[in-house]
Design an enzyme around this catalytic site. Structure first.
Site, short mmCIF file in Angstrom:
data_model
loop_
_atom_site.label_atom_id
_atom_site.label_comp_id
_atom_site.label_asym_id
_atom_site.label_seq_id
_atom_site.Cartn_x
_atom_site.Cartn_y
_atom_site.Cartn_z
N ASP A 117 9.63 -6.50 19.23
CA ASP A 117 9.74 -7.52 19.83
C ASP A 117 9.17 -9.00 20.07
O ASP A 117 10.52 -9.08 20.81
CB ASP A 117 10.27 -7.55 17.82
N GLY A 143 5.69 -11.43 8.38
CA GLY A 143 5.24 -12.90 7.25
C GLY A 143 6.20 -11.54 5.96
O GLY A 143 5.16 -11.97 4.96
N ASP A 145 7.97 0.04 11.61
CA ASP A 145 9.13 0.24 11.67
C ASP A 145 9.83 -0.29 11.12
O ASP A 145 10.47 -1.70 10.16
CB ASP A 145 10.04 -0.90 13.19
N1 LIG Z 1 10.05 -8.22 8.04
C1 LIG Z 1 9.54 -8.55 9.67
C2 LIG Z 1 10.03 -7.87 11.14
C3 LIG Z 1 10.08 -8.47 12.05
C4 LIG Z 1 8.61 -9.71 12.69
N2 LIG Z 1 8.57 -9.72 13.85
C5 LIG Z 1 8.29 -11.00 14.08
N3 LIG Z 1 7.87 -11.15 14.96
N4 LIG Z 1 7.29 -10.97 13.19
C6 LIG Z 1 7.24 -10.95 11.17
O1 LIG Z 1 6.45 -11.69 10.71
C7 LIG Z 1 8.33 -10.10 10.85
C8 LIG Z 1 8.34 -9.43 9.53
#
Ligand SMILES: Nc1ccc2nc(N)nc(O)c2c1
Length: 379
Positions: free
Chosen positions: A98, A223, A273
């Site tokens: 990430d 998001g 994930d």
């Molecule tokens: N629920 C999530 C989990 C990881 C995320 N990582 C990024 N980069 N952006 C998101 O909106 C995420 C949302």
């Protein structure tokens, strides 16, 4: 590596569809990822409580690492000096990282977001850090990630439409910058664009279309799994999926429970994930074919049965619930390790069943039968 895939390419192959559900595989220089895929989270270069040979034996083709955590400890340059993340943690399959923005917003203090990027203080030692789209890609490159994420801004839900729009547009500008910065990386690696837009359908569509026009090798839906009800999450997937290219993988970030996975696969998601299997394992919660079993519960104190005697996973098949309950009551680390192992295996088995069901055109039956098993409970 199968002989028919050149060593330095990234590609996605769709093998079968069943309604909106899809099965296939992602090819990377470090091996194939069978989809739908669940990716165990290895935040600080470890899938908490498991050896990587257990992760591999459970059926995982790919694991996650985290830019935010690894840039703070041990440092991206240090991991590179030690041969990269694959060598460092001794995992020779694909790794997805990430980009760090999400973790900055959820873990760090004194953070400031600007057009340039985000500045923040480490939750580890308070040190000051800057993270731009370019630096995030540089860090993911130093780690040696096979699949990288653009830097984005994820808003918590609920939020105002204005807030969702601002963060979505910033994320689109950062998508361009991330993709440009990524061009210097070795062939065969991929960077995914991340769809944002909160719970506003029009913003979600605009984000998906704009990212599709940028021609990323894969697309994440971000998001979500940020506090919204499941029906809102599923509605956003239904809104976004038709606007993403069918021949590119779709990765739903941070999801989810077994039910979330089955319902999201039905709507066209290929990759997931979540910390759920390992975090729940540390809290004595096992996910099984019979639903959730909380090993803290005294009802297990004299139950000689394993969690699932038909499983091929030792953690599910060989240890009595009474023993697991005992370890949990004594707060012994083996309790967390065995239940985490069981959960990682269960999530992989759930996805393996989904892949087979889609290929056989019986995914709806698979979902119904799986949910009946959860409802029946562990008689
Ligand atoms: N629920 C999530 C989990 C990881 C995320 N990582 C990024 N980069 N952006 C998101 O909106 C995420 C949302």
């Amino acid at each position: 590596m199968t002989p028919d895939t050149p060593a330095d390419t990234f590609s996605f192959t769709l093998s079968a569809t069943d309604g909106a559900a899809r099965t296939g595989y992602v090819s990377t220089p470090r091996g194939r990822i069978r989809t739908p895929a669940f990716m165990p989270v290895g935040t600080v270069a470890t899938v908490k409580g498991l050896y990587f040979d257990q992760v591999r034996a459970a059926g995982a083709d790919i694991v996650l690492g985290n830019t935010y955590h690894l840039m703070l400890r041990p440092g991206a340059e240090r991991v590179a000096k030690l041969g990269g993340l694959h060598t460092f943690m001794r995992w020779d399959g694909p790794i997805l990282t990430d980009s760090g923005g999400f973790q900055v917003m959820s873990l760090s203090s004194l953070r400031k977001m600007s057009e340039q990027g985000v500045t923040f203080r480490s939750h580890v030692d308070g040190a000051y850090h800057e993270m731009s789209p370019e630096r995030s890609v540089e860090i993911q490159g130093l780690l040696g990630a096979d699949i990288q994420m653009q830097l984005d801004e994820c808003v918590r839900l609920p939020c105002t439409d204005e807030e969702a729009e601002r963060a979505m547009r910033l994320s689109l500008r950062w998508a361009e910058r991330s993709k440009r910065a990524f061009e210097t990386q070795p062939k065969g690696r991929a960077i995914f664009g991340i769809v944002q837009g909160g719970a506003v359908p029009a913003l979600r569509v605009e984000s998906a279309r704009a990212l599709a026009d940028m021609d990323f090798p894969g697309y994440s839906i971000g998001g979500l799994a940020v506090g919204e009800p499941q029906e809102v999450m599923l509605a956003m997937i239904e809104t976004v999926a038709p606007h993403l290219p069918t021949n590119k993988p779709r990765y739903l970030m941070g999801v989810g429970t077994p039910d979330d996975l089955l319902e999201s696969v039905a709507r066209g998601i290929d990759m997931f994930d979540c910390v759920m299997p390992t975090r729940s394992g540390r809290h004595a919660l096992a996910f099984t074919r019979f639903g959730r079993i909380n090993l803290k519960n005294a009802r297990h104190a004299e139950d000689p049965r394993p969690l699932d005697e038909e499983s091929d996973c030792p953690a599910l098949r060989d240890y009595s619930r009474a023993y697991l309950h005992h370890l949990v009551r004594c707060e012994e680390m083996l309790g967390a390790m065995l239940i985490s192992w069981a959960n990682i295996h269960y999530y992989q088995q759930l996805m393996a069943g989904a892949r087979a069901a889609i290929a056989a055109g019986r995914y709806a039956d698979y979902v119904a039968q799986t949910k009946e098993g959860w409802a029946r409970g562990d008689l």
